[in-house]
Design a protein around this motif. Structure first.
Motif, short mmCIF file in Angstrom:
data_model
loop_
_atom_site.label_atom_id
_atom_site.label_comp_id
_atom_site.label_asym_id
_atom_site.label_seq_id
_atom_site.Cartn_x
_atom_site.Cartn_y
_atom_site.Cartn_z
N GLN A 191 0.87 -1.18 0.00
CA GLN A 191 0.00 0.00 0.00
C GLN A 191 0.90 1.22 0.00
O GLN A 191 1.72 1.40 0.90
CB GLN A 191 -0.91 -0.01 1.23
CG GLN A 191 -1.75 1.26 1.38
CD GLN A 191 -2.66 1.51 0.18
OE1 GLN A 191 -3.47 0.67 -0.16
NE2 GLN A 191 -2.51 2.67 -0.46
N ARG A 192 0.78 2.05 -1.02
CA ARG A 192 1.69 3.17 -1.17
C ARG A 192 1.15 4.46 -0.60
O ARG A 192 -0.02 4.78 -0.76
CB ARG A 192 2.01 3.39 -2.65
CG ARG A 192 2.35 2.12 -3.37
CD ARG A 192 3.29 2.37 -4.49
NE ARG A 192 4.64 2.50 -3.97
CZ ARG A 192 5.71 2.58 -4.74
NH1 ARG A 192 5.60 2.58 -6.03
NH2 ARG A 192 6.91 2.67 -4.20
N TYR A 193 2.05 5.18 0.04
CA TYR A 193 1.75 6.54 0.48
C TYR A 193 2.80 7.43 -0.17
O TYR A 193 4.00 7.21 0.02
CB TYR A 193 1.83 6.66 2.00
CG TYR A 193 0.67 5.97 2.70
CD1 TYR A 193 -0.46 6.69 3.07
CD2 TYR A 193 0.72 4.61 2.97
CE1 TYR A 193 -1.53 6.06 3.69
CE2 TYR A 193 -0.35 3.97 3.58
CZ TYR A 193 -1.46 4.70 3.94
OH TYR A 193 -2.52 4.07 4.55
N PRO A 237 -2.45 0.43 -4.66
CA PRO A 237 -1.40 -0.51 -4.24
C PRO A 237 -0.39 -0.77 -5.35
O PRO A 237 -0.70 -0.61 -6.54
CB PRO A 237 -2.18 -1.77 -3.87
CG PRO A 237 -3.53 -1.62 -4.47
CD PRO A 237 -3.78 -0.16 -4.65
N HIS A 238 0.79 -1.16 -4.96
CA HIS A 238 1.88 -1.38 -5.90
C HIS A 238 1.58 -2.61 -6.76
O HIS A 238 1.49 -3.72 -6.24
CB HIS A 238 3.16 -1.59 -5.09
CG HIS A 238 4.40 -1.51 -5.90
ND1 HIS A 238 5.45 -2.38 -5.74
CD2 HIS A 238 4.76 -0.66 -6.88
CE1 HIS A 238 6.40 -2.04 -6.59
NE2 HIS A 238 6.01 -1.01 -7.29
N SER A 239 1.46 -2.39 -8.07
CA SER A 239 1.00 -3.47 -8.94
C SER A 239 2.16 -4.25 -9.57
O SER A 239 1.99 -4.91 -10.59
CB SER A 239 0.10 -2.91 -10.04
OG SER A 239 0.83 -1.98 -10.81
N VAL A 242 6.71 -5.46 -8.80
CA VAL A 242 7.81 -5.50 -7.83
C VAL A 242 8.87 -4.50 -8.28
O VAL A 242 9.05 -4.28 -9.48
CB VAL A 242 8.46 -6.91 -7.73
CG1 VAL A 242 7.51 -7.89 -7.06
CG2 VAL A 242 8.90 -7.44 -9.08
N ASP A 243 9.53 -3.88 -7.31
CA ASP A 243 10.64 -2.99 -7.62
C ASP A 243 11.94 -3.73 -7.31
O ASP A 243 12.11 -4.23 -6.19
CB ASP A 243 10.57 -1.71 -6.77
CG ASP A 243 9.48 -0.77 -7.24
OD1 ASP A 243 8.92 -1.01 -8.34
OD2 ASP A 243 9.18 0.19 -6.51
N ILE A 244 12.81 -3.79 -8.31
CA ILE A 244 14.10 -4.46 -8.13
C ILE A 244 15.17 -3.38 -8.22
O ILE A 244 15.40 -2.80 -9.28
CB ILE A 244 14.32 -5.53 -9.23
CG1 ILE A 244 13.18 -6.56 -9.21
CG2 ILE A 244 15.68 -6.20 -9.05
CD1 ILE A 244 13.19 -7.52 -10.39
N PRO A 260 17.79 4.25 -8.70
CA PRO A 260 17.69 3.33 -9.84
C PRO A 260 17.03 2.01 -9.46
O PRO A 260 17.43 1.38 -8.48
CB PRO A 260 19.14 3.12 -10.27
CG PRO A 260 19.98 3.56 -9.12
CD PRO A 260 19.18 4.54 -8.32
N HIS A 261 16.00 1.64 -10.18
CA HIS A 261 15.33 0.36 -9.95
C HIS A 261 14.49 0.00 -11.16
O HIS A 261 14.13 0.86 -11.96
CB HIS A 261 14.47 0.39 -8.68
CG HIS A 261 13.20 1.17 -8.81
ND1 HIS A 261 13.14 2.54 -8.71
CD2 HIS A 261 11.92 0.77 -9.05
CE1 HIS A 261 11.89 2.95 -8.86
NE2 HIS A 261 11.12 1.89 -9.08
N LEU A 262 14.19 -1.28 -11.25
CA LEU A 262 13.27 -1.75 -12.29
C LEU A 262 11.92 -1.99 -11.64
O LEU A 262 11.82 -2.69 -10.64
CB LEU A 262 13.78 -3.08 -12.88
CG LEU A 262 12.80 -3.78 -13.84
CD1 LEU A 262 12.65 -2.99 -15.14
CD2 LEU A 262 13.27 -5.21 -14.14
N HIS A 263 10.87 -1.38 -12.20
CA HIS A 263 9.52 -1.76 -11.80
C HIS A 263 9.07 -2.80 -12.81
O HIS A 263 9.02 -2.54 -14.01
CB HIS A 263 8.57 -0.56 -11.80
CG HIS A 263 7.14 -0.95 -11.63
ND1 HIS A 263 6.51 -0.96 -10.40
CD2 HIS A 263 6.22 -1.38 -12.53
CE1 HIS A 263 5.26 -1.39 -10.56
NE2 HIS A 263 5.06 -1.64 -11.84
N TRP A 264 8.75 -4.00 -12.32
CA TRP A 264 8.26 -5.07 -13.20
C TRP A 264 6.84 -5.41 -12.78
O TRP A 264 6.61 -5.88 -11.66
CB TRP A 264 9.17 -6.30 -13.08
CG TRP A 264 8.72 -7.49 -13.89
CD1 TRP A 264 8.04 -7.47 -15.07
CD2 TRP A 264 8.92 -8.87 -13.57
NE1 TRP A 264 7.81 -8.76 -15.50
CE2 TRP A 264 8.35 -9.63 -14.61
CE3 TRP A 264 9.55 -9.52 -12.50
CZ2 TRP A 264 8.36 -11.02 -14.60
CZ3 TRP A 264 9.57 -10.91 -12.50
CH2 TRP A 264 8.99 -11.65 -13.55
ZN LIG Z 1 7.24 -0.03 -8.71
#
Ligand SMILES: [Zn+2]
Length: 279
Positions: free
Chosen positions: A170-172, A180-182, A184-186, A259-263
């Motif tokens: 759940q994002r704030y 909500p985060h749909s 994963v962040d790597i 820096p991150h990948l949102h997948w």
């Molecule tokens: Zn993300």
């Protein structure tokens, strides 16, 4: 006899004939032995007698099946916001309709708070216009028909790194609740290679307001991967990519605190956890 094997957050149910006669299935138990959490993927193996089975129905949606060595494997996507409870999956076996029940359990989603510059949290009219256009383009890509029958058992993680925000969080943003985060962040160093988790077709390649440089790959059968915040995109719209092919580099374009990948993974539009089946 029913055998269950736990795979990540998913139970794989194996149906075996209980007698030698065709279509003699074990009666359904009173309570379901099949569990999946919100945002999970229920993986079912119908025994060899289901040979040729190509789909299974649940949530009023037809989900794909695929012939495997041990029988027919079917995958059902359970959207993040699915109400917990008992559901039914059904499939046709000749003239008979077979059914099984499965239980959707509440996901254990954490809370994620980020702080960003004000213009990345509250938007002026021009930014809102871009945002809506981006969302529209993404929505359209989720329903694009792409040839291919992906084997979900073979899904690869697209990049090495640390999971900085898990699926469903759940994002704030600057203290305000958001959807909500749909995915994963790597988190990984800028320039880290991103590979295709399965073969597919590039159905969107765009620079987006919040998501930054974004690629969408359709794997077929309604399975779609979204990759965001990319530094660089190494493929273009319409390209076919092999599984494992480098498609981009990790970056922090758009709204990113590092820096991150949102997948993200959509399965027949359901928002599912990309880690539900990865190796
Ligand atoms: Zn993300």
């Amino acid at each position: 006899m029913i055998v269950c094997r736990y795979v990540m957050s998913v139970f794989t149910a194996v149906f075996l004939l209980c007698t030698g006669t065709a279509q003699a299935f074990e009666p359904l138990p009173e309570k379901s032995a099949y569990h999946v959490t919100q945002g999970g993927i229920l993986s079912l193996t119908l025994g060899k007698q289901a040979s040729g089975q190509s789909q299974i129905k649940a949530f009023d949606i037809d989900w794909p099946c695929r012939q495997k060595d041990d029988g027919v494997r079917c995958w059902i996507g359970v959207d993040l916001a699915t109400e917990p409870g008992l559901y039914t999956a059904s499939w046709q076996a000749g003239s008979a309709t077979k059914k099984l029940q499965f239980n959707v359990e509440k996901g254990d989603f954490r809370i994620s708070r980020i702080t960003v510059e004000k213009n990345m949290a509250t938007f002026d009219e021009a930014s809102l216009k871009r945002l809506r256009a981006d969302q529209q383009a993404l929505k359209q890509s989720y329903v694009r028909q792409v040839d291919g029958q992906p084997d979900l058992d073979l899904l690869l993680k697209p990049a090495e790194g640390v999971t900085s925000t898990p699926f469903g969080a759940q994002r704030y943003v600057n203290g305000e609740a958001r959807s909500p985060h749909s995915g994963v962040d790597i988190a990984a160093a800028e320039g880290t290679a991103v590979i295709a988790p399965l073969a597919g077709e590039v159905i969107l390649a765009a620079s987006m307001f919040l998501n930054g440089n974004t690629l969408v790959i359709g794997h077929g059968n309604g399975l779609v991967s979204v990759f965001s915040h990319l530094k660089q995109m190494d493929v273009k719209l319409g390209d076919y990519v092999r599984q494992g092919q480098v498609i981009a580099q990790i970056g922090q374009t758009g709204r990113a605190t590092g820096p991150h990948l949102h997948w993200g993974l959509r399965f027949r539009q359901a928002r599912v956890d990309p880690y539900a089946l990865t190796h």
